[in-house]
Design an enzyme around this catalytic site. Sequence first.
Site, PDB file in Angstrom:
ATOM      1  N   ASP A 232      -7.470   2.358   3.261  1.00  0.00           N
ATOM      2  CA  ASP A 232      -7.754   2.539   4.812  1.00  0.00           C
ATOM      3  C   ASP A 232      -6.362   2.227   5.410  1.00  0.00           C
ATOM      4  O   ASP A 232      -5.670   1.181   4.986  1.00  0.00           O
ATOM      5  CB  ASP A 232      -8.876   1.845   5.381  1.00  0.00           C
ATOM      6  CG  ASP A 232      -9.162   2.103   6.742  1.00  0.00           C
ATOM      7  OD1 ASP A 232      -9.356   3.344   7.036  1.00  0.00           O
ATOM      8  OD2 ASP A 232      -8.959   1.223   7.600  1.00  0.00           O
TER       9      ASP A 232
ATOM     10  N   GLU B 212      -2.665  -3.815 -15.062  1.00  0.00           N
ATOM     11  CA  GLU B 212      -3.189  -4.810 -15.719  1.00  0.00           C
ATOM     12  C   GLU B 212      -4.459  -4.590 -16.397  1.00  0.00           C
ATOM     13  O   GLU B 212      -4.916  -4.485 -17.407  1.00  0.00           O
ATOM     14  CB  GLU B 212      -3.284  -6.106 -15.083  1.00  0.00           C
ATOM     15  CG  GLU B 212      -2.424  -7.162 -14.969  1.00  0.00           C
ATOM     16  CD  GLU B 212      -2.525  -8.295 -14.261  1.00  0.00           C
ATOM     17  OE1 GLU B 212      -3.748  -8.914 -14.433  1.00  0.00           O
ATOM     18  OE2 GLU B 212      -1.932  -8.419 -13.202  1.00  0.00           O
TER      19      GLU B 212
HETATM   20  C1  NOJ Z   1      -9.814   5.152   8.945  1.00  0.00           C
HETATM   21  C2  NOJ Z   1     -11.004   5.417   8.772  1.00  0.00           C
HETATM   22  O1  NOJ Z   1     -11.322   6.563   7.865  1.00  0.00           O
HETATM   23  C3  NOJ Z   1     -11.854   5.306  10.198  1.00  0.00           C
HETATM   24  O2  NOJ Z   1     -13.034   5.738  10.006  1.00  0.00           O
HETATM   25  C4  NOJ Z   1     -11.457   4.041  10.686  1.00  0.00           C
HETATM   26  O3  NOJ Z   1     -12.003   4.016  12.018  1.00  0.00           O
HETATM   27  C5  NOJ Z   1     -10.172   3.563  10.880  1.00  0.00           C
HETATM   28  N1  NOJ Z   1      -9.334   4.044   9.616  1.00  0.00           N
HETATM   29  C6  NOJ Z   1      -9.804   1.976  11.182  1.00  0.00           C
HETATM   30  O4  NOJ Z   1     -10.239   1.459   9.789  1.00  0.00           O
END
Ligand code: NOJ
Length: 538
Positions: free
Chosen positions: A206, A256
Amino acid sequence: MHRWWRDAVIYQVYVRSFLDSTGDGIGDLAGVRAGLPYLKKLGVNGIWLSPFYPSPQHDHGYDVADYCDVDPTFGDLAEFDQLMAAAGRLGIRVLLDIVPNHCSSEHPWFKEALAAQPGSPARDRFHFADGRGPDGSEPPNNWHAMFGGPAWTRVTEADGRLGQWYLHMFTPDQPDWNWRNPEIGAEFDRVLRFWLDRGVDGFRIDVAAGLFKHPELPDSPDPEADARTRDSVNPLAWNQPEVHDVWRHWRAVCEEYTARDGSERLLVGEVSVPTAREHARYVRHDELHQAFFFDLLSAPWSDDAFHKVISEAMQDIAGTGSTVTWVLNNHDQVRTVTRYGEPTPEGSGLGPARARAAALLMLALPGAAYIYQGEELGLPEVIDLPDEVLTDPIFRRTGNRDRVRDGCRVPLPWSGQASPFGFTSGTESARPWLPQPDYFAEYATDRALADTRSFWHLYRDGLQLRATLPQLGEGSLRWLDTQPGVLAFVRGDGLVCAVNFGTVPVPAPVPGTPLLASGPCPTGVLPGSTAAWWINDL
Ligand code: NOJ
């Protein structure tokens, strides 16, 4: 070394909306396990599980309170292990969603930081700073959060007075980690190994252009740019050079594990950066294996737009050692059926035909592809959810204005004529966490499987051909000359894919009957809003 990810098709499971095994109206890991045979039949190579960790769910799990456990709503670690074992038996890879830019305000380290003194080691794990102005009542800088409002929230100190501020690039429930503190990197090493030891095949990362902020946290000349564009464009808050060291390190950790059994562990980043050149820097040979290429997802339905983004993606990836990671839908965007269905002079019913054509185009492109749950059913966006059921924090953070992400997250219909359509076995009182419209009956998986004209069969047939035809998957493409409104390219030694973006039929670019088409496609003709594949020596 088995580089399975290079042309894999991964199915994104948004766990809370996939299948509910407990009857509480929220999907769970046992539901995912029960759905695996369905996914095997569809023919995907792997799944990416949206976050299922303990979380107060202010941003549906992208606010993690404990990175090494399962939220009771979704199951427990024993259930996770059973899911891994079942996926392994079916040959389905499993990717987890890891959230390293921020955590939940319920994370024990954040609670410790709140209770600690300004300047303490506990506060140094986050971005705490004194406010500006005589009484510190102005935020430390002018940045706005991605989901609206200031990127800083002021805390009440132990003595009951208003005190420092902390930084959150999303909601106040999601404080950003301070990656300049080495404890954070060490903690994420532990997290990676915890899940790799449990057998996962990799991670979707993310906000992978996040993590580090400009060390001085200076004012931005355009502080609202992120919220305005809903993209990470503040050059002081994202895409700092130090982040590449983290990806090099994570890659080494993955290597690894790869060395143990020869099967690569994948890192695929959600990388939002301004240029293709910057994007390519994230997938250098010793960094992330892949980074989502979102330009296809944001391209309008036009041959010029698609030609441009596909050509740029192929250039962007050349020389990096990676492959393009195509995506048309995900849990943050309006579904293709609705997105492409905007009214046109010809009418408004073109969304489904265009979404089918786009799917066939994506599956013919070189590289990997991600399918978001429900895409294979042709689910439309649910656009008329009442305000009171909306849960996306963007809605509240924009003063009940932007209804952005709930409509693509409505629980899947599996069977039957009425909600919950087999999604939950719960009683009357346990309804799906977002209401399913009556018309979902048309899209239920049992109907889709029984109807050879369904989206499901198109995806299944496309995936089967991808698995068997050597021309598809990894490699390059060669564009063919076509008339305006039509795109056509050749893969390998003669797999031709053509798409008619217009609404009137055109002559097919190659003779013969297509191997597969997104709609009725008589020999020699490519109808409007249709894509087809042929085998032909060109
Ligand atoms: C991207 C994710 O896809 C989304 O759903 C989320 O709200 C934001 N990052 C924050 O983590």
